[in-house]
Design a protein around this motif. Structure first.
Motif: not given
Length: 301
Positions: A180-186
């Protein structure tokens, strides 16, 4: 992007503003729909409504896990739609499958698929990107992450499951690791273990590995058959091990070859029977997308 990647501009390429595309009255032998995957289905609809064509190739993956698949848009009378899983067309994979066909199903015990390549290799091929978060690649909900980016492995796993297993009886265990990073997830690591009462298939995908490891190993009662992508520079490998002997078969190729083989396959395809047999027909692309959706169904993303 073309000039940045290849160092020159190909004068045969003509750029047309998107607003003018629908005015084209040419009969296109082939339309290719590229990345990002979130736009694929909308562009396919656009092409069907506005353009005259014989065949369409959609880059893999077909779509993204959270988008509804309306199978009606893939139905076209006497027109053929494909999804770009070109590894399945390579001479080395064809050889692997030919060898597998000669084995008795009951003798096949275990299949191991590793499709592991970190961001360094991927970003080196896309030099205009600073990191995975510079595009959809760093967001699973826009078609990024390991399961989308390395969906070649899911495609090959489904082909092998269809060949070797009693598909209705297959069970699976699923494990994801997300970043996760701020509003990102993968998803950065995926492990799927398919099994029935007699045999199993282990699938590992990651975005950690420095360099690249793309390998399929098939273990039977009497031998091991291995396929390795880029075993050496510009060379794939199929290797057969048995108690009596081992044999290496090398397949020369380069980056261009993988796409030329794919285009030749599509352009030489003439009828519905050939289309049904094609490992990259749109139905196979849909199957991969359905499997990705199923694998992610219970994940918190």
């Amino acid at each position: 992007i073309f000039k940045k990647r290849y160092g020159y501009w190909n004068k045969n390429i003509k750029i047309i503003k998107f607003k003018n595309v629908s005015k084209l009255k040419n009969l296109f032998d082939l339309i290719i729909i590229g990345t990002p995957p979130g736009s694929h289905l909308d562009l396919l609809n656009f092409c069907k409504k506005n353009l005259i064509f014989k065949k369409i190739l959609i880059e893999k993956p077909l779509s993204i896990h959270n988008k509804i698949l309306n199978k009606k848009i893939f139905i076209n009378k006497n027109k053929y739609i494909f999804c770009g899983y070109n590894h399945s067309l390579s001479p080395s994979i064809k050889k692997l499958f030919d060898l597998l066909d000669k084995e008795k199903k009951n003798d096949i015990e275990f299949i191991d698929i590793k499709w592991k390549e970190g961001w360094k290799g991927i970003l080196n091929a896309h030099s205009w990107l600073k990191d995975e978060f510079s595009s959809y690649l760093g967001d699973i909900n826009k078609g990024g992450g390991a399961i989308h980016e390395h969906s070649h492995a899911v495609h090959l796993a489904l082909l092998l499951l269809e060949k070797v297993f009693d598909v209705p009886k297959i069970k699976k265990k699923v494990n994801f690791h997300f970043k996760k990073r701020k509003n990102f997830i993968y998803d950065r690591f995926v492990n799927v273990f398919y099994y029935d009462n007699y045999k199993s298939l282990n699938l590992e995908i990651d975005l950690y590995t420095i360099g690249s490891e793309k390998k399929i190993s098939i273990y039977t009662k009497n031998k091991t058959i291995t396929w390795q992508h880029n075993y050496k520079k510009n060379c794939d490998l199929v290797e057969i091990f048995s108690k009596k002997k081992s044999k290496k078969i090398l397949f020369k190729k380069n980056r261009e070859t993988e796409f030329k083989v794919e285009l030749a396959h599509i352009m030489n395809l003439k009828n519905k029977n050939d289309f049904k047999k094609s490992p990259i027909n749109i139905n196979k692309g849909v199957e991969v997308m359905v499997e990705i959706k199923n694998l992610l169904k219970n994940q918190k993303i």
